[in-house]
Design a protein around this motif. Structure first.
Motif, mmCIF file in Angstrom:
data_model
loop_
_atom_site.group_PDB
_atom_site.id
_atom_site.type_symbol
_atom_site.label_atom_id
_atom_site.label_comp_id
_atom_site.label_asym_id
_atom_site.label_seq_id
_atom_site.Cartn_x
_atom_site.Cartn_y
_atom_site.Cartn_z
ATOM 1 N N HIS A 9 0.828 -1.209 0.000
ATOM 2 C CA HIS A 9 0.000 0.000 0.000
ATOM 3 C C HIS A 9 0.869 1.268 0.000
ATOM 4 N N ILE A 10 1.920 1.275 0.803
ATOM 5 C CA ILE A 10 2.810 2.436 0.884
ATOM 6 C C ILE A 10 3.578 2.619 -0.421
ATOM 7 N N VAL A 11 4.048 1.531 -1.006
ATOM 8 C CA VAL A 11 4.759 1.610 -2.286
ATOM 9 C C VAL A 11 3.826 2.145 -3.376
ATOM 10 N N LEU A 12 2.581 1.674 -3.380
ATOM 11 C CA LEU A 12 1.610 2.163 -4.363
ATOM 12 C C LEU A 12 1.317 3.652 -4.161
ATOM 13 N N ALA A 13 1.267 4.092 -2.914
ATOM 14 C CA ALA A 13 1.005 5.505 -2.639
ATOM 15 C C ALA A 13 2.125 6.379 -3.202
ATOM 16 N N PHE A 14 3.369 5.971 -2.967
ATOM 17 C CA PHE A 14 4.488 6.750 -3.510
ATOM 18 C C PHE A 14 4.511 6.694 -5.035
ATOM 19 N N THR A 55 -1.369 5.337 -14.101
ATOM 20 C CA THR A 55 -2.024 5.974 -12.968
ATOM 21 C C THR A 55 -3.324 5.260 -12.627
ATOM 22 N N ALA A 56 -4.102 4.914 -13.641
ATOM 23 C CA ALA A 56 -5.356 4.188 -13.409
ATOM 24 C C ALA A 56 -5.098 2.818 -12.794
ATOM 25 N N LEU A 57 -4.061 2.134 -13.258
ATOM 26 C CA LEU A 57 -3.718 0.824 -12.710
ATOM 27 C C LEU A 57 -3.287 0.936 -11.255
ATOM 28 N N LEU A 58 -2.384 1.875 -10.962
ATOM 29 C CA LEU A 58 -1.927 2.040 -9.584
ATOM 30 C C LEU A 58 -3.048 2.512 -8.671
ATOM 31 N N ALA A 59 -3.934 3.354 -9.175
ATOM 32 C CA ALA A 59 -5.065 3.811 -8.367
ATOM 33 C C ALA A 59 -6.000 2.647 -8.038
ATOM 34 N N THR A 60 -6.218 1.753 -8.990
ATOM 35 C CA THR A 60 -7.060 0.585 -8.749
ATOM 36 C C THR A 60 -6.431 -0.329 -7.701
ATOM 37 N N LEU A 61 -5.134 -0.582 -7.838
ATOM 38 C CA LEU A 61 -4.429 -1.415 -6.852
ATOM 39 C C LEU A 61 -4.416 -0.756 -5.482
#
Length: 103
Positions: A9-14, A55-61
């Motif tokens: 979750h933290i990696v995805l946020a960054f 961005t859409a992929l990371l936002a979904t994850l």
């Protein structure tokens, strides 16, 4: 399990922060009319599509990991007992009233 999901979750946020900062706004192309360059590393239109999809992929994850963290935390919270709640003492064992002093 909780720690692994939290780390992802933290990696995805960054990653989301970096991707959003790399994208240029709608007014950025207006600068190209006054002598600026509208080309980028990915081509004139390729960066918008690539960065938008990433961005859409990371936002979904990120959304999925957020829901997962909420679910895991709710399951862990059900076993929680308050310190303030008084525990009942079995009848065969007297309550602890302090140190035992011999007579």
């Amino acid at each position: 399990m909780f720690e692994i999901v939290l780390a992802v979750h933290i990696v995805l946020a960054f990653g989301l922060i970096v991707l959003v900062l790399l994208q240029h706004g709608k007014g950025a192309d207006a600068g190209a009319n006054f002598g600026g360059s509208s080309q980028s590393v990915f081509g004139s239109r390729g960066s918008a599509t690539f960065l938008s999809r990433m961005t859409a992929l990371l936002a979904t994850l990120f959304f999925i990991t957020s829901l997962s963290l909420a679910y895991i935390a709710s399951k862990q919270a059900k076993g929680y007992q308050s310190v303030v709640t008084e525990q009942s003492v079995p009848a065969d064992r007297p309550a602890n009233r302090g140190p035992v002093v011999p007579d």
